[in-house]
Design an enzyme around this catalytic site. Structure first.
Site, short mmCIF file in Angstrom:
data_model
loop_
_atom_site.label_atom_id
_atom_site.label_comp_id
_atom_site.label_asym_id
_atom_site.label_seq_id
_atom_site.Cartn_x
_atom_site.Cartn_y
_atom_site.Cartn_z
N ASN A 94 -6.50 6.84 3.80
CA ASN A 94 -7.94 7.07 3.61
C ASN A 94 -8.36 8.53 3.76
OD1 ASN A 94 -7.92 4.33 3.28
ND2 ASN A 94 -9.07 3.88 5.13
N ASP A 136 -0.85 2.71 -5.50
CA ASP A 136 -0.81 1.26 -5.71
C ASP A 136 -2.11 0.81 -6.38
OD1 ASP A 136 -2.57 -0.08 -3.13
OD2 ASP A 136 -1.81 1.95 -2.85
N HIS A 156 0.82 -1.22 0.00
CA HIS A 156 0.00 0.00 0.00
C HIS A 156 0.85 1.27 0.00
CE1 HIS A 156 -4.14 1.05 -0.06
NE2 HIS A 156 -4.31 1.36 1.20
N ASN A 179 -9.37 3.55 -1.43
CA ASN A 179 -9.86 4.55 -0.48
C ASN A 179 -9.10 5.87 -0.52
OD1 ASN A 179 -11.99 2.96 0.46
ND2 ASN A 179 -10.67 1.95 1.96
#
Length: 187
Positions: free
Chosen positions: A66, A91, A20, A112
Site C-alpha cells: 500500500n 496482481d 498478492h 492499493n
C-alpha cells in the site's frame, strides 16, 4: 536507456507465495533468468541487469504494497528514469489465474499498490503488466483471498507463464510499449 521494472508485493515470510505477491514472484524469476543479484537498498531490494543496450533496474519495494509509490518515486528520481520507462508488475483480481494483460495507463482498479504509485507519481500514465490471480471468493473475503496461496494447479499455470512475462519485459525495453502490447496482448 534506463528502465525501472517493479514487482509489487509485501515483504515478510508470511506473504511468500500469496496471490498478492505474484509481482515479487515474477520479478524474482526474471532476475534469476538474467543472473541479476538482489541488494537491499533504500525502499527496497534492487537488482541491475542489461538487455542489449537497455539498463534495467529491478525493484521489489520494502514499503509494503500500500506504500509502493514511495519506493517507485525514490528510484525514478535516484536513477533519473522517465515515467514512460517504468513497468509495474501487479496482481489482478479481474483476470483469470495466469491471464496476462499489459496496459500503458489507466485507473488503479481498486488495487492499493497502484493507487499509491499514482498518488506519489501524480500520474496514471505508466506501463503495467497485470497478472491474473482469479476472484473465486465469497463476498467480503477479498483480503483473505489475495493474502491466500495458490493451489497446486494454479502454481503450475503461473510457472508456465514466467518465461512469457520475461519476454514481455525485454520487449518493453527494446521495442517499446505499443509494439509489446500489440505482440503480447493478442496471445
Amino acid at each position: 536507456m534506463k528502465y525501472l521494472i517493479v514487482g509489487l508485493g509485501n515483504i515478510g515470510g508470511e506473504y511468500v507465495g500469496t496471490r498478492h505477491n505474484v509481482g515479487f514472484r515474477i520479478i524474482d524469476a526474471f532476475a534469476k533468468k538474467q543472473n541479476a543479484e538482489w541488494t537491499d537498498k533504500r525502499y527496497g531490494a534492487i537488482a541491475k541487469t542489461r538487455v542489449k543496450n537497455a539498463e534495467l533496474i529491478l525493484l521489489k519495494p520494502s514499503t509494503f504494497m500500500n506504500l509502493s509509490g514511495q519506493a517507485v518515486r525514490y528510484w525514478v528520481q535516484q536513477e533519473k528514469i522517465p515515467v514512460e520507462n517504468i513497468l509495474v508488475i501487479v496482481d489482478d483480481l479481474s483476470l483469470p489465474v495466469a491471464k496476462i494483460r499489459m496496459r500503458g495507463n489507466g485507473s488503479a482498479g481498486g488495487h492499493n499498490g497502484l493507487k499509491n504509485i499514482e498518488s506519489c507519481m501524480m500520474t496514471q500514465n505508466y506501463a503495467r503488466v497485470k497478472f491474473g490471480i482469479g476472484n473465486d471468493f465469497p463476498k467480503g473475503a477479498q483480503v483473505d483471498f489475495v493474502l491466500g496461496t495458490f493451489s497446486e494447479e494454479d502454481n503450475k499455470l503461473i510457472e508456465e507463464k514466467m518465461d512469457y512475462v520475461s519476454e514481455m519485459i525485454k520487449s518493453f525495453c527494446l521495442q517499446g510499449l505499443v509494439r509489446t502490447m500489440n505482440q503480447f496482448n493478442k496471445k
